[in-house]
Each structure stands twice: as C-alpha cells, then as structure tokens.
Design a protein around this motif. Sequence first.
Motif, PDB file in Angstrom:
ATOM      1  N   TRP A  78       0.945  -1.346   0.002  1.00 38.31           N
ATOM      2  CA  TRP A  78       0.032   0.029   0.022  1.00 38.31           C
ATOM      3  C   TRP A  78       0.912   1.199   0.002  1.00 38.31           C
ATOM      4  O   TRP A  78       0.920   2.112   0.847  1.00 38.31           O
ATOM      5  N   PRO A  79       1.680   1.497  -1.103  1.00 33.71           N
ATOM      6  CA  PRO A  79       2.555   2.645  -1.183  1.00 33.71           C
ATOM      7  C   PRO A  79       1.825   3.923  -1.145  1.00 33.71           C
ATOM      8  O   PRO A  79       0.747   3.776  -1.969  1.00 33.71           O
ATOM      9  N   GLU A  80       2.519   4.909  -0.799  1.00 34.03           N
ATOM     10  CA  GLU A  80       2.033   6.332  -1.101  1.00 34.03           C
ATOM     11  C   GLU A  80       2.244   6.419  -2.601  1.00 34.03           C
ATOM     12  O   GLU A  80       3.472   6.333  -2.999  1.00 34.03           O
TER      13      GLU A  80
ATOM     14  N   LYS B  40      -7.460   1.409   0.746  1.00 37.26           N
ATOM     15  CA  LYS B  40      -6.152   1.021   1.543  1.00 37.26           C
ATOM     16  C   LYS B  40      -6.401   1.254   3.203  1.00 37.26           C
ATOM     17  O   LYS B  40      -5.711   0.142   3.744  1.00 37.26           O
ATOM     18  N   ALA B  41      -7.312   2.174   3.533  1.00 34.87           N
ATOM     19  CA  ALA B  41      -7.648   2.109   5.068  1.00 34.87           C
ATOM     20  C   ALA B  41      -8.440   0.858   5.338  1.00 34.87           C
ATOM     21  O   ALA B  41      -8.115   0.346   6.531  1.00 34.87           O
ATOM     22  N   ARG B  42      -9.389   0.343   4.498  1.00 32.15           N
ATOM     23  CA  ARG B  42     -10.230  -0.795   4.920  1.00 32.15           C
ATOM     24  C   ARG B  42      -9.437  -1.972   4.812  1.00 32.15           C
ATOM     25  O   ARG B  42      -9.497  -2.768   5.728  1.00 32.15           O
ATOM     26  N   ALA B  43      -8.355  -2.158   3.807  1.00 32.05           N
ATOM     27  CA  ALA B  43      -7.378  -3.252   3.968  1.00 32.05           C
ATOM     28  C   ALA B  43      -6.784  -3.229   5.041  1.00 32.05           C
ATOM     29  O   ALA B  43      -6.545  -4.441   5.512  1.00 32.05           O
ATOM     30  N   ARG B  44      -6.054  -2.341   5.555  1.00 30.67           N
ATOM     31  CA  ARG B  44      -5.236  -2.079   6.711  1.00 30.67           C
ATOM     32  C   ARG B  44      -6.095  -2.590   7.913  1.00 30.67           C
ATOM     33  O   ARG B  44      -5.702  -3.412   8.840  1.00 30.67           O
ATOM     34  N   GLU B  45      -7.257  -1.983   7.912  1.00 26.31           N
ATOM     35  CA  GLU B  45      -8.388  -2.510   8.990  1.00 26.31           C
ATOM     36  C   GLU B  45      -8.509  -4.027   9.002  1.00 26.31           C
ATOM     37  O   GLU B  45      -8.333  -4.497  10.117  1.00 26.31           O
ATOM     38  N   LEU B  46      -8.797  -4.575   7.902  1.00 29.25           N
ATOM     39  CA  LEU B  46      -9.028  -5.979   7.772  1.00 29.25           C
ATOM     40  C   LEU B  46      -7.739  -6.672   8.085  1.00 29.25           C
ATOM     41  O   LEU B  46      -7.804  -7.948   9.110  1.00 29.25           O
ATOM     42  N   TRP B  47      -6.633  -6.349   7.719  1.00 31.67           N
ATOM     43  CA  TRP B  47      -5.245  -6.929   8.241  1.00 31.67           C
ATOM     44  C   TRP B  47      -5.272  -6.769   9.621  1.00 31.67           C
ATOM     45  O   TRP B  47      -4.834  -7.824  10.268  1.00 31.67           O
ATOM     46  N   GLU B  48      -5.366  -5.599  10.477  1.00 25.73           N
ATOM     47  CA  GLU B  48      -5.130  -5.721  11.678  1.00 25.73           C
ATOM     48  C   GLU B  48      -6.225  -6.753  12.455  1.00 25.73           C
ATOM     49  O   GLU B  48      -6.115  -7.058  13.344  1.00 25.73           O
ATOM     50  N   GLN B  49      -7.593  -6.582  12.006  1.00 20.49           N
ATOM     51  CA  GLN B  49      -8.574  -7.352  12.621  1.00 20.49           C
ATOM     52  C   GLN B  49      -8.135  -8.694  12.354  1.00 20.49           C
ATOM     53  O   GLN B  49      -8.568  -9.417  13.553  1.00 20.49           O
TER      54      GLN B  49
ATOM     55  N   PRO C 117      -1.451 -10.795   9.752  1.00 22.26           N
ATOM     56  CA  PRO C 117      -0.641 -11.820   9.206  1.00 22.26           C
ATOM     57  C   PRO C 117       0.080 -11.329   8.109  1.00 22.26           C
ATOM     58  O   PRO C 117       0.031 -10.689   7.210  1.00 22.26           O
ATOM     59  N   ALA C 118       1.227 -12.015   8.001  1.00 28.55           N
ATOM     60  CA  ALA C 118       2.150 -11.987   6.888  1.00 28.55           C
ATOM     61  C   ALA C 118       1.535 -12.553   5.750  1.00 28.55           C
ATOM     62  O   ALA C 118       1.059 -13.506   5.620  1.00 28.55           O
ATOM     63  N   SER C 119       2.017 -12.082   4.704  1.00 27.24           N
ATOM     64  CA  SER C 119       1.802 -12.793   3.115  1.00 27.24           C
ATOM     65  C   SER C 119       0.343 -12.661   2.939  1.00 27.24           C
ATOM     66  O   SER C 119       0.086 -13.497   2.054  1.00 27.24           O
ATOM     67  N   ARG C 120      -0.651 -12.002   3.502  1.00 28.54           N
ATOM     68  CA  ARG C 120      -2.018 -12.012   3.223  1.00 28.54           C
ATOM     69  C   ARG C 120      -2.535 -10.738   2.833  1.00 28.54           C
ATOM     70  O   ARG C 120      -3.633 -10.418   2.593  1.00 28.54           O
ATOM     71  N   HIS C 121      -1.601  -9.741   2.435  1.00 28.14           N
ATOM     72  CA  HIS C 121      -1.982  -8.422   2.115  1.00 28.14           C
ATOM     73  C   HIS C 121      -2.960  -8.315   0.747  1.00 28.14           C
ATOM     74  O   HIS C 121      -3.920  -7.559   0.673  1.00 28.14           O
TER      75      HIS C 121
ATOM     76  N   TRP D 250      -6.640  -6.511   0.514  1.00 27.16           N
ATOM     77  CA  TRP D 250      -6.696  -5.634  -0.492  1.00 27.16           C
ATOM     78  C   TRP D 250      -7.939  -5.928  -1.299  1.00 27.16           C
ATOM     79  O   TRP D 250      -8.634  -5.125  -1.410  1.00 27.16           O
ATOM     80  N   LEU D 251      -7.991  -7.162  -1.878  1.00 25.88           N
ATOM     81  CA  LEU D 251      -9.055  -7.597  -2.910  1.00 25.88           C
ATOM     82  C   LEU D 251     -10.416  -7.399  -1.947  1.00 25.88           C
ATOM     83  O   LEU D 251     -11.501  -6.993  -2.665  1.00 25.88           O
ATOM     84  N   GLN D 252     -10.359  -7.739  -0.667  1.00 24.49           N
ATOM     85  CA  GLN D 252     -11.894  -7.944  -0.122  1.00 24.49           C
ATOM     86  C   GLN D 252     -12.184  -6.390  -0.081  1.00 24.49           C
ATOM     87  O   GLN D 252     -13.145  -6.002  -0.031  1.00 24.49           O
ATOM     88  N   ALA D 253     -11.158  -5.598   0.404  1.00 26.39           N
ATOM     89  CA  ALA D 253     -11.643  -4.461   0.827  1.00 26.39           C
ATOM     90  C   ALA D 253     -11.926  -3.491  -0.710  1.00 26.39           C
ATOM     91  O   ALA D 253     -13.207  -2.747  -0.633  1.00 26.39           O
ATOM     92  N   GLU D 254     -11.216  -3.777  -1.823  1.00 22.78           N
ATOM     93  CA  GLU D 254     -11.682  -3.056  -2.911  1.00 22.78           C
ATOM     94  C   GLU D 254     -13.018  -3.707  -3.418  1.00 22.78           C
ATOM     95  O   GLU D 254     -13.854  -2.828  -3.853  1.00 22.78           O
ATOM     96  N   SER D 255     -13.169  -4.729  -3.285  1.00 16.45           N
ATOM     97  CA  SER D 255     -14.915  -5.449  -3.435  1.00 16.45           C
ATOM     98  C   SER D 255     -15.842  -4.811  -2.506  1.00 16.45           C
ATOM     99  O   SER D 255     -16.967  -4.312  -3.108  1.00 16.45           O
ATOM    100  N   GLU D 256     -15.677  -4.565  -1.303  1.00 16.43           N
ATOM    101  CA  GLU D 256     -16.642  -3.803  -0.538  1.00 16.43           C
ATOM    102  C   GLU D 256     -16.789  -2.554  -0.879  1.00 16.43           C
ATOM    103  O   GLU D 256     -17.955  -1.938  -1.039  1.00 16.43           O
TER     104      GLU D 256
END
Length: 119
Positions: free
Chosen positions: A15-17, A84-93, A97-101, A105-111
């Motif tokens: 999730w780069p700037e 980006k914010a939603r993907a990070r939220e999902l990742w933290e929730q 976990p490593a290697s599931r970015h 991202w795809l789940q957040a994008e879909s939502e």
Amino acid sequence: MGAACSIRCELNQFWPETSYLDGDGRWTRAKILGNLERKIEQASRIASTLTDQTTIERLRGWVEQLRQGLRQRSATHRTHEEIKARARELWEQNGCPASRHLEFWLQAESEIKARERQA
C-alpha cells in the motif's frame, strides 16, 4: 530492524503512497492535482482577456476537460485511500498476518466498489 519498522516496510510494499515521476523527480498526487488546478485558473484568466470567439470556445473546452480530469483524479484518489484504509483495518482485525496483504486488499476493494455501485 524492529518489528514496527518491519511491519511498516511490509505495508508500504503493498500500500505505497502513490507517486508519479517527472523529469524533476517525484511528484505526488497532491502536486499533480495542484498543477491541474493552476492550469485551470491560468486558462480561465487567459480566456477572459481574449476577443476571438473561436479561441475563447476552444479554451473553455480545454478548461472543462481539465476540470473533468481533476474531478476524476480526485475521486480515484479518494477510492484508493478508502480501499487502503479498509484493507489495513481487515489486516489488523485478522492479527496482522504476513503474506495476506493481497487478500485483504481485494476484499476491501470489493466492499468499496459494491458500496459505490449501491449509491
């Protein structure tokens, strides 16, 4: 390298700037949008000083194209930041976990895209 730095580096990889390169170096979205806004203002000022109707109409058409591009880029930026914010939220929730970015991202994008289609 500490754990916090490792996580930041890992996140920035996925999730780069978003930046744009120019001959002068790095240009961020904010600089590009600011540049578009300045071009719109400049073209509007020039149009107000002209007397040739054909030139005025062409310049006004160009200003409108710039405005549409600015609106489109702004909307795209907002959508990207929401994803980006939603993907990070999902990742933290899910315990960071490593290697599931990509999965998050795809789940957040879909939502986000589904919500936009409903609006």
